[in-house]
Design a protein around this motif. Structure first.
Motif, mmCIF file in Angstrom:
data_model
loop_
_atom_site.group_PDB
_atom_site.id
_atom_site.type_symbol
_atom_site.label_atom_id
_atom_site.label_comp_id
_atom_site.label_asym_id
_atom_site.label_seq_id
_atom_site.Cartn_x
_atom_site.Cartn_y
_atom_site.Cartn_z
ATOM 1 N N ASP A 109 0.853 -1.193 0.000
ATOM 2 C CA ASP A 109 0.000 0.000 0.000
ATOM 3 C C ASP A 109 0.887 1.241 0.000
ATOM 4 O OD1 ASP A 109 -1.735 2.149 0.621
ATOM 5 O OD2 ASP A 109 -3.129 0.802 1.634
ATOM 6 N N MET A 110 0.872 1.973 -1.102
ATOM 7 C CA MET A 110 1.785 3.111 -1.249
ATOM 8 C C MET A 110 1.386 4.326 -0.412
ATOM 9 S SD MET A 110 0.858 4.337 -5.138
ATOM 10 C CE MET A 110 1.960 5.745 -5.069
ATOM 11 N N MET A 111 0.162 4.353 0.089
ATOM 12 C CA MET A 111 -0.240 5.459 0.953
ATOM 13 C C MET A 111 -0.148 5.084 2.428
ATOM 14 S SD MET A 111 -0.654 7.866 -1.128
ATOM 15 C CE MET A 111 -1.308 9.124 -0.017
ATOM 16 N N ALA A 112 -0.363 3.819 2.748
ATOM 17 C CA ALA A 112 -0.247 3.366 4.140
ATOM 18 C C ALA A 112 1.206 3.056 4.502
ATOM 19 C CB ALA A 112 -1.110 2.130 4.368
ATOM 20 N N ASP A 113 2.094 3.100 3.486
ATOM 21 C CA ASP A 113 3.537 2.898 3.690
ATOM 22 C C ASP A 113 3.855 1.550 4.334
ATOM 23 O OD1 ASP A 113 3.858 5.439 2.649
ATOM 24 O OD2 ASP A 113 3.959 6.406 4.612
#
Length: 395
Positions: free
Chosen positions: A262-266
């Motif tokens: 998940d690129m936003m939740a890192d």
């Protein structure tokens, strides 16, 4: 008759004498000395692993404890063993595929393809590489034995491409069309269209038995569970993070868990695919994007596009044990592992470059300039019996 302690000791001593004198035939000799009948020899029982009842028509599971058992270093199928080793890089903004010789780290060819190529995908039978020209609405076939492109095939919105484990269907991730399109795996003729209510279907992976697969929906932060044989969505859930943007999906070697970048939740979401229950988040780094399993099935390389790093996740320890930093930063995105397992190849999405990383030390071996917007590169050939698609998911 009750024996005294001394008598028992004498009998034991006699047994030891016989044991010492009879070499390999001691067991029967001891029992004769004790006046008992020799029993049949006991042989250890070898544990039998229960066969996995896989999707009808799919090759049998080699090891129920490791779905990647066929992916060991340099274990190339007879189908691909004579193909030249190459790295195929789709450049989304240049409408080309850069071809890299991994021995020299040089671009040796540039193939012009359709508009906005997103991924280079090995076919189920591993004989063809399909370039997914998303906005061009075509698939360009490349012959990996010659490196030459063939005539494009009309396929609408092919953002990504997968194959059912039995080799019957190709599954087009039609991101903008909001569809999963099941097509003939060879002719690409449409067989069934499955509309979805989420936005941005893009990546997937299959269960150990191949009977279902988990799909990430990038733009609505959702996951789908799809019945492979019925070609139906059987589960859907929203990720518990505001603004979630799930990317790559990989199943654990034992088949018990799925990992979703998940690129936003890192980080990676971890969930039980069978129950499709609530996932938990495991932080890895900023802009978590691609997931690639090591050749020994012990680790997974996680590209963190937002910080120019690669996290190394240990399956047994269930944690990140190392983090490799690209010198001078970068934007590591999608890629794959070399056939020998020694090099991790990743595209630099926003830097028009490709990274070659030593999997033993994390050192950068090369940084190679390519076209604009490099994305889902394929390292080819790779070990395995058949391909499930994407940039190289092999079983």
């Amino acid at each position: 008759m009750t024996r005294t302690l001394a008598q028992r000791a004498l009998i034991a001593c006699a047994a030891l004498v016989v044991l010492a004198a009879c070499g390999t035939g001691t067991e029967d000799g001891v029992k004769e000395a004790l006046g008992t009948k020799a029993a049949a020899p006991v042989h250890p029982v070898k544990p039998v692993r229960k066969a996995v009842q896989g999707l009808p028509g799919m090759p049998p599971v080699l090891d129920p404890k490791d779905v990647y058992a066929a992916d060991r270093p340099n274990r190339l199928s007879p189908v691909v063993k004579d193909f030249p080793s190459r790295v195929y890089v789709p450049n989304t903004e240049s409408d080309t595929v850069s071809v890299i010789d991994p021995k020299t780290y040089e671009v040796i060819d540039t193939i012009h393809v359709g508009r906005q190529p997103q991924h280079v995908v090995p076919s189920w039978d591993m004989k063809t590489l399909w370039v997914n020209n998303d906005r061009g609405n075509t698939l360009t076939p490349i012959d990996p034995s010659t490196g030459k492109a063939g005539k494009p095939v009309d396929v609408h919105d092919p953002y990504n491409l997968y194959f059912t484990p039995n080799g019957k269907y190709a599954i087009v991730m039609a991101s903008l069309d909001r569809e999963l399109v099941f097509r003939d795996a060879y002719t690409m003729e449409r067989r069934k269209t499955v509309p979805v209510s989420c936005y941005g279907v893009n990546h997937a992976d299959f269960s150990l038995d191949g009977r279902y697969f988990i799909v990430s929906c990038e733009f609505s932060g959702e996951l789908l569970k799809v019945d492979t044989e019925k070609m139906e969505v059987i589960g859907q859930q929203k990720l518990p993070f505001g603004g979630a943007m799930p990317q790559d999906v990989k199943v654990s070697p034992d088949g018990k868990r799925f990992y979703v970048a998940d690129m936003m939740a890192d980080g990676m979401w971890v969930l039980d695919g069978d129950t499709f229950g609530k996932p938990t988040l495991l932080p890895t780094g900023k802009g978590t994007h691609g997931l690639y399993v090591s050749r020994d099935s012990r680790e997974m390389y996680v590209s963190n596009r937002g910080e120019g790093t690669v996290s190394v996740f240990d399956f047994a320890e269930n944690r990140v044990t190392k983090k490799w930093h690209l010198p001078g930063g970068g934007s590591p995105d999608m890629g794959g592992v070399s056939a020998d397992g020694k090099v991790l190849w990743l595209s630099g999405r926003y830097n028009s470059e490709v990274y070659a990383i030593d999997t033993r030390t994390g050192a950068e071996l090369a940084r190679i300039k390519v076209g604009s917007g490099p994305h889902g590169l394929a390292v080819y050939p790779q070990p395995g019996r058949y391909s499930l698609g994407h940039t190289g998911i092999f079983r």
